[in-house]
Design a protein around this motif. Structure first.
Motif, PDB file in Angstrom:
ATOM      1  N   GLU A 259       0.822  -1.212   0.000  1.00 42.20           N
ATOM      2  CA  GLU A 259       0.000   0.000   0.000  1.00 42.20           C
ATOM      3  C   GLU A 259       0.852   1.257   0.000  1.00 42.20           C
ATOM      4  OE1 GLU A 259      -0.744  -2.662   1.597  1.00 42.20           O
ATOM      5  OE2 GLU A 259      -2.889  -3.068   1.409  1.00 42.20           O
ATOM      6  N   LEU A 260       1.969   1.180   0.777  1.00 46.17           N
ATOM      7  CA  LEU A 260       2.833   2.362   0.857  1.00 46.17           C
ATOM      8  C   LEU A 260       3.449   2.684  -0.499  1.00 46.17           C
ATOM      9  CD1 LEU A 260       4.602   1.946   4.285  1.00 46.17           C
ATOM     10  CD2 LEU A 260       2.643   3.341   3.651  1.00 46.17           C
ATOM     11  N   LEU A 261       3.811   1.639  -1.243  1.00 50.54           N
ATOM     12  CA  LEU A 261       4.367   1.875  -2.576  1.00 50.54           C
ATOM     13  C   LEU A 261       3.329   2.554  -3.469  1.00 50.54           C
ATOM     14  CD1 LEU A 261       6.371  -1.393  -3.341  1.00 50.54           C
ATOM     15  CD2 LEU A 261       7.225   0.843  -2.680  1.00 50.54           C
ATOM     16  N   LEU A 262       2.105   2.073  -3.360  1.00 50.43           N
ATOM     17  CA  LEU A 262       1.045   2.693  -4.179  1.00 50.43           C
ATOM     18  C   LEU A 262       0.822   4.141  -3.770  1.00 50.43           C
ATOM     19  CD1 LEU A 262      -1.750   0.049  -4.802  1.00 50.43           C
ATOM     20  CD2 LEU A 262       0.046   0.860  -6.289  1.00 50.43           C
ATOM     21  N   VAL A 263       0.858   4.404  -2.452  1.00 48.19           N
ATOM     22  CA  VAL A 263       0.708   5.786  -1.994  1.00 48.19           C
ATOM     23  C   VAL A 263       1.792   6.651  -2.609  1.00 48.19           C
ATOM     24  CG1 VAL A 263       0.941   7.270   0.024  1.00 48.19           C
ATOM     25  CG2 VAL A 263      -0.490   5.246   0.153  1.00 48.19           C
ATOM     26  N   PHE A 264       3.018   6.114  -2.634  1.00 46.80           N
ATOM     27  CA  PHE A 264       4.121   6.852  -3.239  1.00 46.80           C
ATOM     28  C   PHE A 264       3.837   7.130  -4.714  1.00 46.80           C
ATOM     29  CE2 PHE A 264       7.988   6.183  -5.849  1.00 46.80           C
ATOM     30  CZ  PHE A 264       8.634   7.375  -5.556  1.00 46.80           C
ATOM     31  N   LEU A 265       3.359   6.112  -5.435  1.00 48.63           N
ATOM     32  CA  LEU A 265       3.076   6.296  -6.859  1.00 48.63           C
ATOM     33  C   LEU A 265       1.950   7.311  -7.081  1.00 48.63           C
ATOM     34  CD1 LEU A 265       3.361   2.718  -8.372  1.00 48.63           C
ATOM     35  CD2 LEU A 265       4.899   4.652  -8.658  1.00 48.63           C
ATOM     36  N   ILE A 266       0.943   7.221  -6.232  1.00 41.56           N
ATOM     37  CA  ILE A 266      -0.178   8.174  -6.368  1.00 41.56           C
ATOM     38  C   ILE A 266       0.335   9.605  -6.221  1.00 41.56           C
ATOM     39  CG2 ILE A 266      -2.285   8.995  -5.243  1.00 41.56           C
ATOM     40  CD1 ILE A 266      -2.823   6.016  -4.553  1.00 41.56           C
TER      41      ILE A 266
END
Lengths: 117, 767
Positions: free
Chosen positions: A2-9
């Motif tokens: 999830e944290l990686l996705l938050v970073f990408l967002i």
């Protein structure tokens, strides 16, 4: 994950906004698409990530027996992707036409609203 | 009553219909309006001695705003002046503006103005009064700017509107404040609360706001300069606006509020000073003018100053004197304006040094002028004499600084006498110069009004008892709030007042023979032009214009991206402040799923592609990078249980890349359009925004999610809609109408794309 996705967002929004602030119309469209993708991913993430359990029932079942991914964000994103495509294609053709007529891609050169009489 | 007030508006609305009656008939129809109203208001006169009467009509009762009309000495005096002098002006204009192409408009504005004035002086409710107050400002704007083809006329109208409009806004604040303190907008209800209001901490504010409103309207120093400018209006308009109506509205307000706000050092001293400065400054100014209307304008300002001064003196005699002077001044100043109009109309000049000997040509006009001048000077047996005597008596009772106050008043009166003689007597005496030999006498339509006014002045001057108990005493009671009776007398015996009167008359007549109007004196006044309130006002106005232009250019600069930056910055600042201030960001590791190797690879790929799409100079690279972003997105959808999304994203992304390549491939390379500092600025803004969105996402992610709607759809997908793919069921069944609309949108976009492709904007290039 999830944290990686938050970073990408965050990255997609940053890139999208940066491109929207450019003077080139071409870059603005890139920015628009990036923002759209970022927003889709954001909604998707907020529906919680579930691996390997699509919201589709097995044949013969009438209700879910196992866990399943949240179907609602998926429906919303699907709509957003399609509408986004309509917007993108229109914008692409529009700037193509503007470029053909005015022979510039620079927004600042389109500043006068009416022709001088 | 309400019909009487609104009749003017009704007439104004029917102007086009009335015009159909014919060019020569309709002015007479209009003249019947003020005359009828005058007779109507005369009918209220006998009931006046029984005290004030209020006629009420509810308007917005929930806000305490009603159309209550109050008839007492003060309002009836004004109502009679408005309709009486109005009748004369309407009558006079039938000839004065005969054949003017916009005559219908003129009468429309004039009756609109008259109705507003009537509403102003009759309203008991301060809110309603304020509305009529603004209506007078607006309708006078049209009247002053009647000759709208002249630039100076437009400018004067705008200045007048600016000053009085500004004062009106200030007055509104005062009305709201007094309504808050007193709990009512009704004047009748506020009078008993006088003490409460004067003891409240807002009293100073109320007084200040009301006074600014009144001073702007009544042309008190330093707001006086709009009045001489307003002389650009046709003379009948000047007569109406400056003798009895518009400029007296401020005086009316002050007199009306005296029982509520008066008898307080703050109130009295301010009025004393402002009135004193205005009356002396303007009276001295009038002696340097050569244009008849200009002289009258300054003497009007001076007279208004005297009225403010008398209200400031505040002794009972002074208030009585103020009431009398309102009447006397209205009568003689209207006559002088009308006479000036006749002279202007018949000779084509208003230049005082050149005008003499007209008495032989127009004896009736000369009669009106001389009577008005003598009344203005305060000669015995004229109404002006009575007002002057009472006035002096009142000022002598002032208490402190009496000598200074009396001296200034006497000097002002002496100057005004000269100004009055210039306007009313000088043009008619002496030998007729040869260049004026061909001047013809005016028709009765023009000379009857000033003569009527003159007769009124003499009758009331000789028989003051005629108006004393029936009219003057109720007027005095309305201004002062007391119940004393001061009978008007022609002869007071040998005393200080008589001495002062004699000094005034003697010195004034002497000054008249000694000091002649001349162009050289007029030229000298230009030296002070740069420091006059008028030029200060103008440069202030220009400064304001420049500032607003700068302000608009700053915020409405025509660059969409600047608006965008402003919105983003505001959003980040406001929400960021909240995020930093009260929300603690924590990560619940139990909710976070583990990371596999390929997910890290995909994340890295996506991050790099975003970087390339943003930073590359090549269009092709940017498009390809964008394609990769889309496909990685697609894979994410696939991993996390969204096969439908993955399919859609895949096909759409492919289409977009193909379309991009086909359409934009032939465009030249991206040029570097922005400078480096701007790029860095935008980079910082967008990174901050990205971080902000990321934090926000985390924050939302950590809060418990609401899944009722999702659960409903998932559980009923088969039971209600007979489908096992819940996403599809939502789209084509539960939310089918949304999907139809979406399809329509897509069709519209497709039509748009098709038309754009077919559209040929340069037909001359491709024949």
């Amino acid at each position: 994950m999830e944290l990686l996705l938050v970073f990408l967002i965050g990255l997609m929004h940053a890139g999208g906004v940066y491109m929207l602030l450019r003077r080139s119309m071409f870059k603005m469209i890139i920015g628009l698409i990036l923002l759209g993708n970022g927003a889709n991913l954001l909604i998707f993430l907020l529906g919680r990530l579930v691996k390997g359990h699509p919201p589709v029932m097995a044949d013969g079942m009438k209700v879910f027996t196992d866990i399943y991914a949240d179907p609602l964000p998926q429906a919303v994103i699907l709509t957003a992707i399609v509408i986004g495509f309509g917007l993108q294609s229109f914008a692409i053709i529009l700037i193509k036409k503007v470029y053909k007529v005015l022979e510039t891609d620079d927004l600042d050169e389109l500043n006068s609203s009416e022709e001088e009489i | 009553m309400i019909t009487a007030v609104f009749l003017g508006f009704i007439f104004a609305a029917f102007t086009p219909v009335l015009r159909k009656l014919g060019q020569s008939v309709f002015p007479w129809v209009y003249s019947l309006l003020p005359l009828g109203l005058f007779v109507y208001f005369l009918g209220w006169l006998p009931g006046l001695s029984n005290g004030p009467q209020v006629v009420g009509y509810p308007w917005i009762p929930s806000y305490g705003i009603n159309l209550d009309f109050r008839i007492d000495g003060l309002s009836l005096l004004f109502a009679l002046l408005i309709t009486g002098i109005g009748s004369l002006v309407f009558f006079y204009s039938t000839y004065y503006l005969k054949g003017h192409p916009a005559l219908d408009r003129f009468y429309g504005f004039l009756s609109m103005f008259m109705a507003s004035m009537l509403g102003l002086v009759l309203s008991d409710n301060l809110m309603a009064m304020f509305i009529f107050w603004e209506l007078t400002s607006i309708s006078s704007f049209f009247l002053i700017g009647f000759n709208h083809e002249e630039k100076s006329s437009r400018k004067s109208a705008l200045t007048a509107l600016g000053i009085t409009g500004f004062g009106g806004l200030v007055l509104l604040a005062g009305v709201v404040l007094i309504g808050t303190v007193g709990g009512s907008f009704s004047f009748s209800a506020l009078v008993p609360l006088s003490e409460t209001i004067q003891n409240s901490p807002s009293y100073v504010w109320i007084v200040g706001l009301f006074m600014i409103g009144a001073f702007t309207k009544s042309a008190q120093f330093p707001f006086h300069f709009w009045l001489p400018g307003a002389m650009k209006a046709p003379t009948p308009v000047s007569t109406y606006l400056h003798s009895a109506t518009m400029v007296k509205a401020g005086i009316y307000l002050l007199a009306r509020m005296t029982p509520v706000l008066g008898a307080n050092p703050i109130w009295n001293d301010t009025l004393l000073w402002v009135g004193g400065i205005t009356m002396f400054y303007a009276a001295a100014h009038s002696l340097f003018r050569v244009d008849l209307k200009s002289i009258l304008a300054y003497s009007t300002i001076s007279a208004l100053g005297i009225l403010v001064f008398l209200l400031g003196v505040g002794t009972e005699k002074a208030l009585l004197g103020a009431g009398l002077f309102i009447l006397a001044h209205a009568l003689y100043k209207a006559a002088l304006f009308l006479v000036t109009g006749i002279i202007d109309h018949q000779t084509g000049t208003r230049n005082v040094p050149g005008l003499k000997g007209l008495g032989k040509v127009m004896p009736m006009v000369a009669f009106g002028g001389v009577v008005a001048a003598l009344s203005s000077a305060g000669f015995p047996l004229f109404l002006g004499f009575l007002s002057k005597e009472v006035m002096y008596e009142g000022v002598l009772a002032l208490g402190n600084l009496t000598i200074v106050a009396v001296a200034i008043l006497v000097l002002t009166k002496i100057f005004l006498l000269v100004a009055g003689f210039w306007a009313g007597i000088k043009p008619f005496v002496g030998h007729l110069p040869t260049e004026l030999a061909s001047v013809k006498g005016p028709p009765p339509t023009l000379w009857i009004p000033p003569v009527l006014l003159g007769i009124c002045t003499i009758i009331t001057g000789v028989y003051p008892a005629l108006i004393d108990s029936s009219f003057v005493q109720p007027l005095f009671h309305a201004i002062s709030g007391s119940n004393e009776i001061y009978t008007l007398k022609l002869w007071h015996g040998f005393n200080l007042v008589l001495l002062l009167s004699l000094i005034t008359l003697g010195a004034g007549v002497a000054l008249y023979f000694f000091w002649k109007p001349s162009d050289t004196k007029f030229a000298k006044t230009f030296r002070f032009e740069s420091t006059s309130p008028e030029s200060l006002f103008e440069s202030g106005g220009n400064l304001f214009l420049r500032f607003s232009r700068f302000w608009t250019d700053f915020f409405q600069n025509g660059y969409l991206r600047n608006y965008f930056i402003t919105i983003l910055a505001f959003l980040i600042l406001v929400t960021g402040y909240r995020l930093l201030g009260g929300v603690d960001i924590h990560i619940d590791w139990e909710q976070i799923s583990s990371v596999s190797f390929y997910e890290v690879i995909l994340t890295a790929m996506m991050a790099v592609s975003i970087g390339i799409a943003v930073l590359t100079h090549s269009r092709t690279m940017a498009i390809l990078a964008l394609g990769i972003v889309g496909f990685v997105n697609c894979l994410f959808f696939l991993f996390f249980s969204a096969p439908d999304l993955a399919m859609t994203q895949f096909s759409i992304d492919t289409l977009t890349v193909v379309l991009f390549m086909l359409v934009l491939f032939r465009l030249p390379k991206n040029k570097k359009l922005s400078s480096n500092p701007i790029r860095i600025r935008d980079g910082i803004i967008s990174l901050v925004f990205g971080a902000f969105i990321a934090i926000l996402t985390l924050e939302v992610f950590e809060s418990p999610s609401q899944t009722d709607v999702s659960t409903f759809h998932a559980e009923n997908a088969y039971l209600l809609a007979k489908g096992r793919n819940v996403v599809n069921v939502i789209l084509v069944d539960f939310r089918a109408s949304d999907t139809i609309v979406e399809t329509v949108v897509l069709v519209i976009a497709a039509i748009g794309v098709y038309t754009l492709m077919k559209l040929d904007l340069n037909p001359q290039k491709n024949p």
